[in-house]
Design an enzyme around this catalytic site. Structure first.
Site, mmCIF file in Angstrom:
data_model
loop_
_atom_site.group_PDB
_atom_site.id
_atom_site.type_symbol
_atom_site.label_atom_id
_atom_site.label_comp_id
_atom_site.label_asym_id
_atom_site.label_seq_id
_atom_site.Cartn_x
_atom_site.Cartn_y
_atom_site.Cartn_z
ATOM 1 N N ARG A 36 0.826 -1.204 0.000
ATOM 2 C CA ARG A 36 0.000 0.000 0.000
ATOM 3 C C ARG A 36 0.861 1.255 0.000
ATOM 4 N NH1 ARG A 36 -5.163 0.697 -1.382
ATOM 5 N NH2 ARG A 36 -5.392 -1.429 -0.568
ATOM 6 N N HIS A 39 2.472 1.605 -3.375
ATOM 7 C CA HIS A 39 1.415 2.039 -4.278
ATOM 8 C C HIS A 39 1.101 3.522 -4.094
ATOM 9 C CE1 HIS A 39 -2.947 2.664 -5.175
ATOM 10 N NE2 HIS A 39 -2.663 1.951 -6.241
#
Length: 203
Positions: A36, A39
């Site tokens: 995450r 990202h």
């Protein structure tokens, strides 16, 4: 706590991320947080410099599941947490006067003010101000997790090193990299992952 749905564009983005960097060797929550954060920043350097502990992440997941408060050092961090309410003490009107009275930054004064309100077991998220992270280390009572990812060339590396040395359950990194988006991304990882994935079944 209801888990938010993941948009199809995000699913495709994660597919491409995993095609470029295999993180399947990591434990479930560590992998979820790492992916995450990578990202959020589109920066694979985070995969090599994040510091976290799976047991600490599991404790934070349980705390969030039970409704633990989330306290952020900036509105930008709060805006990035997409599925639940986040308390931003910097917005409190008395913070400027308290900062002057205590001889500290507004970010640090806000943390000190929030510590009494949040109590033990909160999740603290710092993506902007190193002085806020330093104040968390002094004032936060038994946090469930401290996400310490402030960005910058003055105090960021040092405050994150102090967090790692504190022994508190934490997520940090070892360089000047950081910021609101990645700090929020860490929290979102814990909010998005469901119990089956937490216990070992990856998306």
């Amino acid at each position: 706590m209801g888990r938010p749905r993941v948009h199809e564009i995000e699913v495709e983005s994660m597919r491409r991320l995993r095609a470029r960097r295999d993180l399947s060797h990591l434990p479930p929550l560590t992998r979820a947080v790492t992916e995450r954060i990578v990202h959020s920043a589109a920066d694979f350097r985070y995969a090599d410099e994040l510091a976290m502990d799976e047991a600490a992440l599991a404790g934070a997941w349980d705390a969030l599941e039970s409704g633990a408060p989330i306290v952020a050092d900036s509105r930008m961090v709060a805006a990035g947490v997409t599925s639940t309410e986040v308390y931003v003490p910097l917005a409190e009107p008395e913070v400027p006067a308290l900062a002057e009275e205590w001889g500290t930054t507004r970010s640090a004064a806000a943390v000190r003010l929030a510590a009494a309100k949040a109590g033990p077991g909160a999740v603290w998220v710092v993506g902007n101000a190193p002085t806020a992270l330093e104040a968390v280390l002094v004032h936060a009572e038994a946090p469930a997790l401290v996400v310490g990812l402030p960005v910058g060339f003055v105090g960021a590396v040092e405050s994150k090193a102090a967090l790692r040395e504190s022994g508190l359950p934490a997520v940090s990194n070892t360089s000047e990299l950081g910021g609101s988006a990645v700090a929020a991304g860490c929290v979102n990882a814990l909010l998005y992952i469901d119990r089956s994935h937490k216990e070992g079944a990856h998306q």
